[in-house]
Design a protein around this motif. Sequence first.
Motif, PDB file in Angstrom:
ATOM      1  N   ILE A  42       3.175   8.511   2.819  1.00  0.00           N
ATOM      2  CA  ILE A  42       2.553   8.839   4.101  1.00  0.00           C
ATOM      3  C   ILE A  42       1.187   9.484   3.887  1.00  0.00           C
ATOM      4  N   SER A  43       1.041  10.273   2.849  1.00  0.00           N
ATOM      5  CA  SER A  43      -0.281  10.836   2.517  1.00  0.00           C
ATOM      6  C   SER A  43      -1.264   9.720   2.189  1.00  0.00           C
ATOM      7  N   ALA A  44      -0.795   8.708   1.486  1.00  0.00           N
ATOM      8  CA  ALA A  44      -1.655   7.552   1.194  1.00  0.00           C
ATOM      9  C   ALA A  44      -2.030   6.838   2.487  1.00  0.00           C
ATOM     10  N   GLN A  45      -1.080   6.726   3.415  1.00  0.00           N
ATOM     11  CA  GLN A  45      -1.385   6.104   4.704  1.00  0.00           C
ATOM     12  C   GLN A  45      -2.435   6.909   5.460  1.00  0.00           C
ATOM     13  N   MET A  46      -2.315   8.237   5.428  1.00  0.00           N
ATOM     14  CA  MET A  46      -3.312   9.092   6.093  1.00  0.00           C
ATOM     15  C   MET A  46      -4.694   8.863   5.492  1.00  0.00           C
ATOM     16  N   ALA A  47      -4.762   8.770   4.177  1.00  0.00           N
ATOM     17  CA  ALA A  47      -6.043   8.529   3.509  1.00  0.00           C
ATOM     18  C   ALA A  47      -6.581   7.141   3.869  1.00  0.00           C
ATOM     19  N   GLY A  48      -5.702   6.154   3.916  1.00  0.00           N
ATOM     20  CA  GLY A  48      -6.130   4.806   4.273  1.00  0.00           C
ATOM     21  C   GLY A  48      -6.692   4.734   5.681  1.00  0.00           C
ATOM     22  N   VAL A  49      -6.050   5.408   6.612  1.00  0.00           N
ATOM     23  CA  VAL A  49      -6.519   5.409   7.997  1.00  0.00           C
ATOM     24  C   VAL A  49      -7.853   6.136   8.111  1.00  0.00           C
ATOM     25  N   SER A  50      -8.039   7.193   7.349  1.00  0.00           N
ATOM     26  CA  SER A  50      -9.284   7.975   7.453  1.00  0.00           C
ATOM     27  C   SER A  50     -10.504   7.150   7.054  1.00  0.00           C
ATOM     28  N   CYS A  51     -10.298   6.075   6.307  1.00  0.00           N
ATOM     29  CA  CYS A  51     -11.423   5.232   5.899  1.00  0.00           C
ATOM     30  C   CYS A  51     -12.041   4.475   7.063  1.00  0.00           C
ATOM     31  N   PHE A  52     -11.281   4.232   8.136  1.00  0.00           N
ATOM     32  CA  PHE A  52     -11.851   3.476   9.248  1.00  0.00           C
ATOM     33  C   PHE A  52     -11.678   4.140  10.607  1.00  0.00           C
ATOM     34  N   ALA A  53     -10.733   5.032  10.766  1.00  0.00           N
ATOM     35  CA  ALA A  53     -10.478   5.605  12.091  1.00  0.00           C
ATOM     36  C   ALA A  53     -11.585   6.544  12.546  1.00  0.00           C
ATOM     37  N   PHE A  54     -12.267   7.204  11.616  1.00  0.00           N
ATOM     38  CA  PHE A  54     -13.291   8.177  11.984  1.00  0.00           C
ATOM     39  C   PHE A  54     -14.694   7.582  12.031  1.00  0.00           C
ATOM     40  N   ALA A  55     -14.823   6.302  11.735  1.00  0.00           N
ATOM     41  CA  ALA A  55     -16.135   5.653  11.780  1.00  0.00           C
ATOM     42  C   ALA A  55     -16.539   5.411  13.236  1.00  0.00           C
ATOM     43  N   LYS A  56     -17.829   5.243  13.492  1.00  0.00           N
ATOM     44  CA  LYS A  56     -18.294   4.927  14.849  1.00  0.00           C
ATOM     45  C   LYS A  56     -17.619   3.651  15.322  1.00  0.00           C
ATOM     46  N   GLY A  57     -17.057   3.705  16.522  1.00  0.00           N
ATOM     47  CA  GLY A  57     -16.347   2.556  17.073  1.00  0.00           C
ATOM     48  C   GLY A  57     -14.911   2.474  16.601  1.00  0.00           C
ATOM     49  N   GLY A  58     -14.516   3.373  15.694  1.00  0.00           N
ATOM     50  CA  GLY A  58     -13.144   3.404  15.203  1.00  0.00           C
ATOM     51  C   GLY A  58     -12.211   3.981  16.248  1.00  0.00           C
ATOM     52  N   ALA A  59     -10.939   3.996  15.943  1.00  0.00           N
ATOM     53  CA  ALA A  59      -9.918   4.418  16.898  1.00  0.00           C
ATOM     54  C   ALA A  59     -10.111   5.854  17.374  1.00  0.00           C
ATOM     55  N   MET A  60     -10.671   6.715  16.542  1.00  0.00           N
ATOM     56  CA  MET A  60     -10.835   8.122  16.920  1.00  0.00           C
ATOM     57  C   MET A  60     -12.141   8.387  17.668  1.00  0.00           C
ATOM     58  N   PHE A 120       0.833  -1.198   0.000  1.00  0.00           N
ATOM     59  CA  PHE A 120       0.000   0.000   0.000  1.00  0.00           C
ATOM     60  C   PHE A 120       0.870   1.251   0.000  1.00  0.00           C
ATOM     61  N   SER A 121       1.897   1.277   0.847  1.00  0.00           N
ATOM     62  CA  SER A 121       2.793   2.426   0.932  1.00  0.00           C
ATOM     63  C   SER A 121       3.579   2.609  -0.368  1.00  0.00           C
ATOM     64  N   ALA A 122       4.034   1.512  -0.949  1.00  0.00           N
ATOM     65  CA  ALA A 122       4.767   1.589  -2.220  1.00  0.00           C
ATOM     66  C   ALA A 122       3.869   2.140  -3.321  1.00  0.00           C
ATOM     67  N   LEU A 123       2.631   1.686  -3.371  1.00  0.00           N
ATOM     68  CA  LEU A 123       1.696   2.205  -4.382  1.00  0.00           C
ATOM     69  C   LEU A 123       1.413   3.689  -4.158  1.00  0.00           C
ATOM     70  N   GLY A 124       1.357   4.113  -2.882  1.00  0.00           N
ATOM     71  CA  GLY A 124       1.187   5.537  -2.585  1.00  0.00           C
ATOM     72  C   GLY A 124       2.360   6.363  -3.080  1.00  0.00           C
ATOM     73  N   ALA A 125       3.581   5.855  -2.885  1.00  0.00           N
ATOM     74  CA  ALA A 125       4.780   6.554  -3.361  1.00  0.00           C
ATOM     75  C   ALA A 125       4.780   6.650  -4.882  1.00  0.00           C
ATOM     76  N   ILE A 126       4.440   5.555  -5.544  1.00  0.00           N
ATOM     77  CA  ILE A 126       4.404   5.546  -7.015  1.00  0.00           C
ATOM     78  C   ILE A 126       3.329   6.504  -7.527  1.00  0.00           C
ATOM     79  N   ALA A 127       2.166   6.495  -6.888  1.00  0.00           N
ATOM     80  CA  ALA A 127       1.095   7.420  -7.292  1.00  0.00           C
ATOM     81  C   ALA A 127       1.538   8.865  -7.121  1.00  0.00           C
ATOM     82  N   GLY A 128       2.282   9.148  -6.061  1.00  0.00           N
ATOM     83  CA  GLY A 128       2.799  10.503  -5.852  1.00  0.00           C
ATOM     84  C   GLY A 128       3.757  10.914  -6.956  1.00  0.00           C
ATOM     85  N   ALA A 129       4.633   9.993  -7.367  1.00  0.00           N
ATOM     86  CA  ALA A 129       5.563  10.292  -8.461  1.00  0.00           C
ATOM     87  C   ALA A 129       4.808  10.537  -9.761  1.00  0.00           C
ATOM     88  N   LEU A 130       3.791   9.726 -10.025  1.00  0.00           N
ATOM     89  CA  LEU A 130       3.006   9.894 -11.251  1.00  0.00           C
ATOM     90  C   LEU A 130       2.234  11.211 -11.243  1.00  0.00           C
TER      91      LEU A 130
END
Length: 192
Positions: A150-168, A120-130
């Motif tokens: 790291i921006s891709a990681q932030m986006a990935g976390v936002s998919c579940f961390a802000f949901a009800k019962g999520g980490a946030m 996932f992180s590698a694909l985020g880096a490649i997407a950033g370069a593209l």
Amino acid sequence: QRWPDRRPPVREPIFNIAPAVVGLAVLLLAIHVVRVWLMSQYPDADDWIIRAFSFIPARELASAADLIGIPGGGLARFWSPLTYAFLHADWTHVALNDVYMVAFGSPLAWRLGAPRFLVFSALGAIAGALLHFAFYSHDIGPVVGASAAISAQMAGVSCFAFAKGGAMFGGRGAAAYRMPAPPLAQTLRNPQ
């Protein structure tokens, strides 16, 4: 009459950093240490590393003849959209990227597991370069840093961390990272 609960409180670790994130953070620091050492001992070696492994958009458009004698040559077109993420401009750059990766990458690594997190992180880096190439295709300046991953990681976390019962929002421990992620449309409508 009810007696007070005498069980010891559950102790959460002060740091809950996923091993994959620790390994990646240490790798980024180690690469930077080697580069700093090379700069002090062999300044031309660090320049070679930057030219061979950073992402240089104009290299993607250059002819094979234009790349003869350039570190990495034409083959760098294939690895540099990923390897640039392992290089950093200075200590502040690598330290900030490591701090953000620990904060946002750890929940994602716990959820995905180490292999999928690294892909996932590698694909985020490649997407950033593209994306950088799409806007600055003739730029000859080298691009370095793990910010796109790291921006891709932030986006990935936002998919579940802000949901009800999520980490946030009230979720505790590993269960908060294992709950199903809401659909993308619902995540984008979430005001948090």
